[in-house]
Scaffold this motif. Sequence first.
Motif, PDB file in Angstrom:
ATOM      1  N   GLY A   1       0.789  -1.219   0.000  1.00 53.74           N
ATOM      2  CA  GLY A   1       0.000   0.000   0.000  1.00 53.74           C
ATOM      3  C   GLY A   1       0.823   1.271   0.000  1.00 53.74           C
ATOM      4  N   CYS A   2       2.137   1.156   0.186  1.00 49.27           N
ATOM      5  CA  CYS A   2       3.006   2.326   0.293  1.00 49.27           C
ATOM      6  C   CYS A   2       3.560   2.707  -1.084  1.00 49.27           C
ATOM      7  CB  CYS A   2       4.161   2.032   1.247  1.00 49.27           C
ATOM      8  SG  CYS A   2       5.415   3.339   1.304  1.00 49.27           S
TER       9      CYS A   2
ATOM     10  N   THR B   1       0.401  -1.604   9.262  1.00 45.25           N
ATOM     11  CA  THR B   1      -0.620  -1.476  10.313  1.00 45.25           C
ATOM     12  C   THR B   1      -0.286  -2.326  11.530  1.00 45.25           C
ATOM     13  OG1 THR B   1      -2.034  -3.300   9.555  1.00 45.25           O
ATOM     14  CG2 THR B   1      -2.379  -1.128   8.539  1.00 45.25           C
TER      15      THR B   1
ATOM     16  N   LEU C   1      -9.197   0.315  12.572  1.00 44.03           N
ATOM     17  CA  LEU C   1      -8.563   1.353  11.759  1.00 44.03           C
ATOM     18  C   LEU C   1      -9.607   2.377  11.331  1.00 44.03           C
ATOM     19  CD1 LEU C   1      -6.379  -0.875   9.396  1.00 44.03           C
ATOM     20  CD2 LEU C   1      -5.554   0.531  11.293  1.00 44.03           C
TER      21      LEU C   1
ATOM     22  N   ARG D   1     -11.628   5.101   6.418  1.00 42.86           N
ATOM     23  CA  ARG D   1     -11.051   5.429   5.115  1.00 42.86           C
ATOM     24  C   ARG D   1      -9.820   4.580   4.797  1.00 42.86           C
ATOM     25  NH1 ARG D   1      -6.554   8.423   6.028  1.00 42.86           N
ATOM     26  NH2 ARG D   1      -6.318   9.370   8.094  1.00 42.86           N
ATOM     27  N   ARG D   2      -9.190   3.993   5.824  1.00 38.30           N
ATOM     28  CA  ARG D   2      -7.974   3.212   5.609  1.00 38.30           C
ATOM     29  C   ARG D   2      -8.243   1.718   5.446  1.00 38.30           C
ATOM     30  NH1 ARG D   2      -3.584   4.020  10.011  1.00 38.30           N
ATOM     31  NH2 ARG D   2      -2.535   2.617   8.557  1.00 38.30           N
ATOM     32  N   ARG D   3      -9.458   1.283   5.756  1.00 35.53           N
ATOM     33  CA  ARG D   3      -9.715  -0.159   5.795  1.00 35.53           C
ATOM     34  C   ARG D   3      -9.591  -0.860   4.449  1.00 35.53           C
ATOM     35  NH1 ARG D   3     -14.949   0.434   9.751  1.00 35.53           N
ATOM     36  NH2 ARG D   3     -13.803   1.374  11.500  1.00 35.53           N
TER      37      ARG D   3
ATOM     38  N   ALA E   1      -7.742  -0.159   1.816  1.00 42.03           N
ATOM     39  CA  ALA E   1      -6.327  -0.255   1.446  1.00 42.03           C
ATOM     40  C   ALA E   1      -5.600  -1.253   2.330  1.00 42.03           C
ATOM     41  CB  ALA E   1      -5.668   1.111   1.532  1.00 42.03           C
ATOM     42  N   ALA E   2      -5.874  -1.224   3.635  1.00 39.68           N
ATOM     43  CA  ALA E   2      -5.219  -2.160   4.549  1.00 39.68           C
ATOM     44  C   ALA E   2      -5.631  -3.587   4.243  1.00 39.68           C
ATOM     45  CB  ALA E   2      -5.565  -1.805   5.988  1.00 39.68           C
TER      46      ALA E   2
END
Length: 205
Positions: free
Chosen positions: A17-18, A47, A55, A58-60, A62-63
């Motif tokens: 994801g980075c 994470t 989390l 909004r991040r779920r 992608a994580a």
Amino acid sequence: MRDRFDVTAVTFHFDPGCPWTWRTAQWLVDATGQRGIPLAYRAFDLTDGVPLDELPARRRPAAAGSRCLLRLAEAAHADGRDALTGAVYAAYATAVHDGDADPSPEVAERSLADAGGTAYADALHDTALDRPVARARERAQEFSGEDAGSPVTILTAGSGERGFFGPVVAPPPTGADADRLWDALVGAASVPQFFELRARRTAKP
């Protein structure tokens, strides 16, 4: 010119994801490929295994997408199929970081299919692989320290192993610049007293 630290293998701990990690991977795939050095892919969950429902919403997605690929990385590595992880990661990152796809498990599934890895479809959602993912992060931090993130690059040579956070690049260097960066990384690894060098980031990934 022969490397002073005679690198025989490289291990790349990554979080898909980075976007910065993807730029490093593009350079590293080329650098190791030109030199015939095996490249292994291992997990680095940014994470740190925090449950998805803890989390921010909004991040779920992608994580969740990243965890699918991190599970694949550990399953494939155990089977000696790091090249499959590399192909799936490239498809995923190209869609997400170079394209307009939103990161998600669905994109991970499509990337796996595009890379011909459907035999590993179950691994993407196998929570039993979360423990190997966590152990891979712990292994990376033995080299980078606990305050560093993704990526962590570990060089293996006859004299031992050295690992560092990074290198952080944007855009991926090519040609002579790419060669100089490789030489610098190997040179740093050959100096046991060397630990860290950092600069302000003036580019975007």
